[in-house]
Design an enzyme around this catalytic site. Structure first.
Site, PDB file in Angstrom:
ATOM      1  N   HIS A   1       0.841  -1.153   0.059  1.00  0.00           N
ATOM      2  CA  HIS A   1      -0.112  -0.244  -0.005  1.00  0.00           C
ATOM      3  C   HIS A   1       1.022   1.211  -0.065  1.00  0.00           C
ATOM      4  CE1 HIS A   1       1.156   0.322   4.491  1.00  0.00           C
ATOM      5  NE2 HIS A   1       0.514  -0.980   4.491  1.00  0.00           N
TER       6      HIS A   1
ATOM      7  N   HIS B   1       3.883   1.274   2.104  1.00  0.00           N
ATOM      8  CA  HIS B   1       5.326   0.599   1.350  1.00  0.00           C
ATOM      9  C   HIS B   1       5.959   1.230   0.353  1.00  0.00           C
ATOM     10  CE1 HIS B   1       2.924  -3.063   3.015  1.00  0.00           C
ATOM     11  NE2 HIS B   1       3.991  -3.273   3.596  1.00  0.00           N
TER      12      HIS B   1
ATOM     13  N   GLY C   1       8.829   0.906   8.508  1.00  0.00           N
ATOM     14  CA  GLY C   1       7.746   2.020   8.610  1.00  0.00           C
ATOM     15  C   GLY C   1       7.707   2.186  10.353  1.00  0.00           C
TER      16      GLY C   1
ATOM     17  N   ASP D   1       5.314   0.047  12.788  1.00  0.00           N
ATOM     18  CA  ASP D   1       5.811  -1.181  13.598  1.00  0.00           C
ATOM     19  C   ASP D   1       7.098  -0.714  14.388  1.00  0.00           C
ATOM     20  OD1 ASP D   1       3.844  -3.585  12.500  1.00  0.00           O
ATOM     21  OD2 ASP D   1       4.806  -2.439  10.887  1.00  0.00           O
TER      22      ASP D   1
HETATM   23  O1  PAF Z   1       6.698  -5.584   8.629  1.00  0.00           O
HETATM   24  C1  PAF Z   1       6.625  -6.338   7.873  1.00  0.00           C
HETATM   25  O2  PAF Z   1       6.093  -6.276   6.812  1.00  0.00           O
HETATM   26  C2  PAF Z   1       7.430  -7.769   8.257  1.00  0.00           C
HETATM   27  O3  PAF Z   1       7.098  -8.094   9.851  1.00  0.00           O
HETATM   28  C3  PAF Z   1       8.851  -7.911   7.821  1.00  0.00           C
HETATM   29  C4  PAF Z   1       9.751  -6.980   8.499  1.00  0.00           C
HETATM   30  C5  PAF Z   1       8.757  -7.782   6.282  1.00  0.00           C
HETATM   31  C6  PAF Z   1       9.257  -9.332   8.368  1.00  0.00           C
HETATM   32  O4  PAF Z   1       8.572 -10.334   7.875  1.00  0.00           O
END
Ligand code: PAF
Length: 295
Positions: A34, A37, A147, A150
């Site tokens: 999205h 990203h 991001g 998280d």
């Molecule tokens: O944030 C995410 O999309 C996932 O936790 C990651 C860092 C790609 C690990 O699978």
């Protein structure tokens, strides 16, 4: 744009670029891309000579009762978004290659992996740290982009990269929000219209902290109480005010602070956060990365 499924091929491609003197930016994802990203990818493209994306829904970070099977998989759309952002290579390994039979090696980042999301997802950060370490071996980048949504994950990955000498700079990018404030997430597609409306209380609760802060409030208990009140219509997992690097609870807003929330809205678990303090690159805007607090 090339797609590699094998770690050896992906690594070779990266080492060839490095031999040409090119810098590499890396954006690890689980796909279902999205705008959040896309913002990471655009920054990776802007700040490096070449940018690599990984798309891998990592089984090791899902518990058996979680949404691994129904996690959105949108490969065709992901390719188009990556291409548009200027990504040059995608690493898309198969789960059977990432975790062959008798797989036995895991990475854990002590202390930082306790608390917050670990309360309801105790398996989660072991799975994340392990897969990101494996991804970093396949993509020996100069910088990797994550991001702020998280935030505990970014803190853990930053510590792991430092402690295990990966030599990769970890860049945390601001949360990208929908126009109404909802933090973008691949899991937002699970929300019914009614749940989506209720979900807005997470960002609303965080934004209202700005008003409380403006009148000089720095007490964690009072700030958490205000956030809890605003989140009355969702099933709260946690509201945590912690040191942004160490994830240790703090009772006052002083230094670098993360205020993070998690809640179950229907069957969907959502997280959101804001940061306080001086992060160097922060903007004086709650919807950006962090607000600078005169202490
Ligand atoms: O944030 C995410 O999309 C996932 O936790 C990651 C860092 C790609 C690990 O699978």
């Amino acid at each position: 744009m090339v797609v590699h499924a094998s770690a050896a091929e992906m690594r070779r491609w990266c080492l060839e670029r490095k031999a040409e003197g090119k810098s590499l930016g890396f954006v690890p994802t689980m796909g279902a891309l999205h705008e959040g990203h896309a913002s990471l990818m655009r920054e990776a493209v802007r700040a490096n000579d070449c940018a690599v994306l990984s798309v891998f829904v990592n089984p090791a970070q899902f518990a058996p009762h979680e949404d691994f099977d129904r996690y959105p998989r949108t490969w065709g759309a992901d390719l188009a978004i990556a291409e548009k952002a200027g990504i040059q290579a995608i690493y898309a390994p198969k789960a059977s290659a990432m975790y062959p039979p008798n797989y036995a090696t895991y990475v854990q980042v002590e202390r930082l992996q306790d608390g917050l999301c670990s309360g309801t997802r105790p398996h989660f950060f072991k799975g994340v740290a392990t897969v990101v370490a494996k991804l970093f071996n396949a993509v020996p980048a100069d910088r990797a982009y994550f991001g702020q949504k998280d935030a505990q994950q970014s803190a853990i990955i930053r510590r792991m990269a430092r402690d295990l000498d990966f030599g990769i700079e970890i860049v945390e990018m601001p949360i990208v929000r929908e126009a109404d404030g909802l933090a973008m997430s691949s899991r937002n597609v699970y929300l019914s219209p009614e749940e989506r409306t209720r979900a807005l209380c997470l960002s609303r609760a965080l934004f209202q902290v700005e008003a409380v802060m403006k009148v000089g409030e720095r007490d964690a208990a009072k700030i958490i109480a205000a956030v809890r009140k605003e989140m009355a219509n969702v099933d709260i997992d946690y509201i945590a005010l912690v040191d942004a690097d160490e994830m240790i609870p703090r009772d006052r807003i002083e230094g670098k602070i993360l205020l993070a929330v998690a809640a179950q809205v229907g069957k969907t678990r959502l997280i959101d956060n804001i940061k306080f303090g001086n992060y160097g690159q922060s903007k004086p805007d709650l919807r950006g990365s962090a607000i600078e607090v005169p202490l």
